[in-house]
Design an enzyme around this catalytic site. Structure first.
Site, PDB file in Angstrom:
ATOM      1  N   ASN A   1       8.167  -5.696  -0.981  1.00 52.30           N
ATOM      2  CA  ASN A   1       8.077  -4.513  -0.127  1.00 52.30           C
ATOM      3  C   ASN A   1       6.603  -4.380   0.212  1.00 52.30           C
ATOM      4  O   ASN A   1       5.810  -3.861  -0.584  1.00 52.30           O
ATOM      5  CB  ASN A   1       8.587  -3.255  -0.831  1.00 52.30           C
ATOM      6  CG  ASN A   1       8.521  -2.031   0.090  1.00 52.30           C
ATOM      7  OD1 ASN A   1       7.941  -2.091   1.174  1.00 52.30           O
ATOM      8  ND2 ASN A   1       9.107  -0.939  -0.355  1.00 52.30           N
TER       9      ASN A   1
ATOM     10  N   ALA B   1       3.172  -0.787   4.671  1.00 47.21           N
ATOM     11  CA  ALA B   1       2.737  -0.852   6.070  1.00 47.21           C
ATOM     12  C   ALA B   1       2.248  -2.246   6.475  1.00 47.21           C
ATOM     13  O   ALA B   1       2.267  -2.597   7.666  1.00 47.21           O
ATOM     14  CB  ALA B   1       1.650   0.186   6.321  1.00 47.21           C
TER      15      ALA B   1
ATOM     16  N   ARG C   1      13.391   4.512  12.285  1.00 44.02           N
ATOM     17  CA  ARG C   1      12.102   5.202  12.284  1.00 44.02           C
ATOM     18  C   ARG C   1      11.297   4.831  13.540  1.00 44.02           C
ATOM     19  O   ARG C   1      11.856   4.363  14.510  1.00 44.02           O
ATOM     20  CB  ARG C   1      11.366   4.872  10.971  1.00 44.02           C
ATOM     21  CG  ARG C   1      12.198   5.281   9.742  1.00 44.02           C
ATOM     22  CD  ARG C   1      11.463   5.080   8.450  1.00 44.02           C
ATOM     23  NE  ARG C   1      10.283   5.929   8.372  1.00 44.02           N
ATOM     24  CZ  ARG C   1       9.302   5.757   7.480  1.00 44.02           C
ATOM     25  NH1 ARG C   1       9.392   4.771   6.600  1.00 44.02           N
ATOM     26  NH2 ARG C   1       8.256   6.556   7.465  1.00 44.02           N
TER      27      ARG C   1
ATOM     28  N   ASP D   1       1.651 -15.712   6.303  1.00 44.46           N
ATOM     29  CA  ASP D   1       1.210 -17.096   6.056  1.00 44.46           C
ATOM     30  C   ASP D   1       1.341 -17.451   4.576  1.00 44.46           C
ATOM     31  O   ASP D   1       1.785 -18.547   4.222  1.00 44.46           O
ATOM     32  CB  ASP D   1      -0.245 -17.298   6.515  1.00 44.46           C
ATOM     33  CG  ASP D   1      -0.394 -17.341   8.034  1.00 44.46           C
ATOM     34  OD1 ASP D   1       0.620 -17.506   8.735  1.00 44.46           O
ATOM     35  OD2 ASP D   1      -1.540 -17.194   8.510  1.00 44.46           O
TER      36      ASP D   1
ATOM     37  N   PRO E   1       0.796  -1.229   0.000  1.00 50.78           N
ATOM     38  CA  PRO E   1       0.000   0.000   0.000  1.00 50.78           C
ATOM     39  C   PRO E   1       0.826   1.276   0.000  1.00 50.78           C
ATOM     40  O   PRO E   1       1.853   1.372   0.675  1.00 50.78           O
ATOM     41  CB  PRO E   1      -0.818  -0.102   1.286  1.00 50.78           C
ATOM     42  CG  PRO E   1      -0.119  -1.104   2.126  1.00 50.78           C
ATOM     43  CD  PRO E   1       0.531  -2.062   1.173  1.00 50.78           C
ATOM     44  N   ASN E   2       0.334   2.218  -0.776  1.00 53.85           N
ATOM     45  CA  ASN E   2       0.850   3.589  -0.880  1.00 53.85           C
ATOM     46  C   ASN E   2       2.150   3.709  -1.662  1.00 53.85           C
ATOM     47  O   ASN E   2       2.603   4.821  -1.928  1.00 53.85           O
ATOM     48  CB  ASN E   2       0.995   4.246   0.510  1.00 53.85           C
ATOM     49  CG  ASN E   2      -0.344   4.415   1.190  1.00 53.85           C
ATOM     50  OD1 ASN E   2      -1.274   4.937   0.585  1.00 53.85           O
ATOM     51  ND2 ASN E   2      -0.476   3.934   2.415  1.00 53.85           N
TER      52      ASN E   2
ATOM     53  N   HIS F   1      12.919  -2.658   1.829  1.00 48.43           N
ATOM     54  CA  HIS F   1      12.305  -1.386   2.211  1.00 48.43           C
ATOM     55  C   HIS F   1      13.178  -0.256   1.702  1.00 48.43           C
ATOM     56  O   HIS F   1      14.407  -0.327   1.813  1.00 48.43           O
ATOM     57  CB  HIS F   1      12.141  -1.277   3.731  1.00 48.43           C
ATOM     58  CG  HIS F   1      11.240  -2.329   4.265  1.00 48.43           C
ATOM     59  ND1 HIS F   1       9.878  -2.276   4.095  1.00 48.43           N
ATOM     60  CD2 HIS F   1      11.513  -3.480   4.901  1.00 48.43           C
ATOM     61  CE1 HIS F   1       9.347  -3.359   4.608  1.00 48.43           C
ATOM     62  NE2 HIS F   1      10.316  -4.113   5.104  1.00 48.43           N
TER      63      HIS F   1
ATOM     64  N   GLU G   1      13.003  -9.484   1.372  1.00 60.85           N
ATOM     65  CA  GLU G   1      12.216  -8.321   1.803  1.00 60.85           C
ATOM     66  C   GLU G   1      13.025  -7.047   1.536  1.00 60.85           C
ATOM     67  O   GLU G   1      14.218  -6.995   1.837  1.00 60.85           O
ATOM     68  CB  GLU G   1      11.947  -8.477   3.308  1.00 60.85           C
ATOM     69  CG  GLU G   1      11.194  -7.328   3.938  1.00 60.85           C
ATOM     70  CD  GLU G   1      10.981  -7.541   5.449  1.00 60.85           C
ATOM     71  OE1 GLU G   1      11.438  -8.577   5.995  1.00 60.85           O
ATOM     72  OE2 GLU G   1      10.382  -6.651   6.067  1.00 60.85           O
TER      73      GLU G   1
ATOM     74  N   TYR H   1      11.663   8.568   1.268  1.00 66.33           N
ATOM     75  CA  TYR H   1      11.555   7.494   0.265  1.00 66.33           C
ATOM     76  C   TYR H   1      12.295   7.774  -1.046  1.00 66.33           C
ATOM     77  O   TYR H   1      12.284   6.944  -1.947  1.00 66.33           O
ATOM     78  CB  TYR H   1      10.068   7.233  -0.042  1.00 66.33           C
ATOM     79  CG  TYR H   1       9.291   6.773   1.178  1.00 66.33           C
ATOM     80  CD1 TYR H   1       9.665   5.622   1.865  1.00 66.33           C
ATOM     81  CD2 TYR H   1       8.197   7.490   1.646  1.00 66.33           C
ATOM     82  CE1 TYR H   1       8.963   5.206   2.988  1.00 66.33           C
ATOM     83  CE2 TYR H   1       7.481   7.079   2.769  1.00 66.33           C
ATOM     84  CZ  TYR H   1       7.878   5.932   3.435  1.00 66.33           C
ATOM     85  OH  TYR H   1       7.192   5.517   4.534  1.00 66.33           O
TER      86      TYR H   1
ATOM     87  N   ARG I   1       5.483  12.689  -2.622  1.00 59.45           N
ATOM     88  CA  ARG I   1       5.638  13.281  -1.283  1.00 59.45           C
ATOM     89  C   ARG I   1       6.768  12.566  -0.561  1.00 59.45           C
ATOM     90  O   ARG I   1       7.177  11.475  -0.969  1.00 59.45           O
ATOM     91  CB  ARG I   1       4.342  13.098  -0.468  1.00 59.45           C
ATOM     92  CG  ARG I   1       3.195  13.957  -0.933  1.00 59.45           C
ATOM     93  CD  ARG I   1       2.103  14.080   0.124  1.00 59.45           C
ATOM     94  NE  ARG I   1       1.480  12.790   0.416  1.00 59.45           N
ATOM     95  CZ  ARG I   1       1.514  12.188   1.605  1.00 59.45           C
ATOM     96  NH1 ARG I   1       2.148  12.738   2.620  1.00 59.45           N
ATOM     97  NH2 ARG I   1       0.931  11.036   1.784  1.00 59.45           N
TER      98      ARG I   1
HETATM   99  O1  CA2 Z   1      10.536   2.011   3.501  1.00 55.47           O
HETATM  100  C1  CA2 Z   1       9.693   1.318   2.909  1.00 55.47           C
HETATM  101  O2  CA2 Z   1       9.864   0.857   1.792  1.00 55.47           O
HETATM  102  C2  CA2 Z   1       8.342   1.055   3.601  1.00 55.47           C
HETATM  103  O3  CA2 Z   1       7.931  -0.263   3.261  1.00 55.47           O
HETATM  104  C3  CA2 Z   1       7.384   2.073   3.022  1.00 55.47           C
HETATM  105  C4  CA2 Z   1       5.994   2.049   3.675  1.00 55.47           C
HETATM  106  C5  CA2 Z   1       6.106   2.090   5.201  1.00 55.47           C
HETATM  107  O4  CA2 Z   1       4.827   1.917   5.779  1.00 55.47           O
HETATM  108  C6  CA2 Z   1       7.051   1.009   5.728  1.00 55.47           C
HETATM  109  O5  CA2 Z   1       7.142   1.154   7.126  1.00 55.47           O
HETATM  110  C7  CA2 Z   1       8.429   1.149   5.112  1.00 55.47           C
HETATM  111  C8  CA2 Z   1       5.143   3.249   3.243  1.00 55.47           C
HETATM  112  C9  CA2 Z   1       5.122   3.539   1.780  1.00 55.47           C
HETATM  113  C10 CA2 Z   1       4.399   4.854   1.600  1.00 55.47           C
HETATM  114  O6  CA2 Z   1       5.014   5.535   0.541  1.00 55.47           O
HETATM  115  C11 CA2 Z   1       4.633   6.831   0.297  1.00 55.47           C
HETATM  116  C12 CA2 Z   1       5.379   7.509  -0.616  1.00 55.47           C
HETATM  117  C13 CA2 Z   1       5.057   8.807  -0.925  1.00 55.47           C
HETATM  118  C14 CA2 Z   1       3.974   9.420  -0.334  1.00 55.47           C
HETATM  119  C15 CA2 Z   1       3.222   8.727   0.568  1.00 55.47           C
HETATM  120  C16 CA2 Z   1       3.541   7.411   0.879  1.00 55.47           C
END
Ligand code: CA2
Length: 156
Positions: free
Chosen positions: A79, A82, A112, A92, A15-16, A105, A103, A28, A23
């Protein structure tokens, strides 16, 4: 004898991650998910691997893709966004797939918030790469190529 055709690597994004590049570049990076897809495809090609690159915001869809990978993929790079920190369902499915799992990230989850320090996905992963941005996907593909090479030598 000719080599059997290798199944592709499923690269699955949670997700996301479709929001990348819009952003939070300090966390990221500036690459969009499509930039990362192109990087991954080029790296996979150089390693002689195929890639099936996907993203979903739905936990159920991610679980379904991982279930399918059991028969359609040679390994999984994940990846889970969340869902990394929450999803026993995805854990599972990854364990049931009985495939090598790496995995990834983008951010260093250990620098964090505390809730990001625990990963259910890690319980199914051979290796974990975090904090190296988009480069992590390329490194994961190199790691996967090495794992698959070792596996295929074991079978020879
Ligand atoms: O660091 C990573 O790759 C994460 O998997 C990214 C997830 C976060 O929940 C993990 O803890 C670590 C979140 C991705 C959200 O990405 C966004 C990018 C731009 C704007 C909003 C969200």
């Amino acid at each position: 004898m000719s080599q059997p055709v290798q199944k592709p690597i499923l690269i699955v994004n949670g997700p996301n991650l479709n929001m990348l590049g819009t952003r939070e570049p300090s966390v990221y990076g500036r690459d969009t998910l499509d930039d990362i897809r192109k990087l991954a495809l080029a790296k996979a090609k150089s390693l002689g691997l195929g890639v099936d690159f996907r993203q979903s915001n739905s936990e159920g869809e991610l679980v379904g893709w991982v279930q399918d990978a059991r028969t359609t993929a040679a390994g999984i790079i994940v990846n889970a966004g969340a869902y990394t920190h929450t999803s026993i369902a995805l854990l599972d499915a990854l364990q049931a797939a009985e495939l090598p799992v790496i995995e990834v990230h983008l951010s260093n989850i250990f620098r964090r918030e505390d809730f990001r320090h625990h990963s259910y996905v890690s319980l199914a992963a051979t290796g974990v790469i975090c904090g190296l941005g988009a480069k992590g996907y390329e490194l994961a593909l190199e790691g996967m190529a090495a794992i698959l090479e070792t596996k295929s030598r074991g079978r020879a």
